[in-house]
Design an enzyme around this catalytic site. Sequence first.
Site, PDB file in Angstrom:
ATOM      1  CG  ASP A  10      -1.635   1.118   1.378  1.00 61.40           C
ATOM      2  OD1 ASP A  10      -2.424   1.596   0.481  1.00 61.40           O
ATOM      3  OD2 ASP A  10      -1.450   1.940   2.599  1.00 61.40           O
ATOM      4  CG  ASP A  12      -0.946   7.744   0.716  1.00 66.41           C
ATOM      5  OD1 ASP A  12       0.227   8.722  -0.004  1.00 66.41           O
ATOM      6  OD2 ASP A  12      -2.009   7.406   0.459  1.00 66.41           O
ATOM      7  CE  LYS A 102      -5.360  -0.899  -1.419  1.00 66.52           C
ATOM      8  NZ  LYS A 102      -3.885   0.168  -0.639  1.00 66.52           N
TER       9      LYS A 102
END
EC number: 3.1.3.-
Length: 171
Positions: A10, A12, A102
């Site tokens: 991922d 951030d 997601k």
Amino acid sequence: MTKHKAVFLDRDGVLNVERGDYTYLPEDFVLEYKVPEAVALLKQNNFLLIVVTNQGGLAKKLFTRAQMLACHSKLQQNCNNLIDAIYYAPAHPSVSASLARKPDSLMLEKALAKFNINPEASWLVGDQLRDMHAAEKVQVKGILVGPHPPGTYIMQVTNLWEATQIILNQA
């Protein structure tokens, strides 16, 4: 054909500091603790490195694709261009639906197919439970990072560097 192993990352909160707001200016894009070292170590151990990131600010028109790509360019530069691919989901539920975003798993499914990845030998490192849900949908092991209460997820650590140690110990 040999299947590859991968670590899905991922963006951030895992690769760069989560600011609590959209990060789209390169000057605000600050890497988390020991990210270049973690990326290099995973690469040395033959993992493909694939970023999977929700970028709903695009759909909300809070920033441009060019601004986002400038941050991705800075990420690659800081990680010696070791990241194999960056997938992003530009949709946001307030604007548009998407199976890529997601907790859905389309970004992961595309990468699994394109790079011939073995999900059982692969991992996803994320900072939200929606990342873990996306990983579970494609049978990839998940590691939750960040400041979460104990017991939030099966495997959880402080940051990518710690997650890398777990991945390499179990590889």
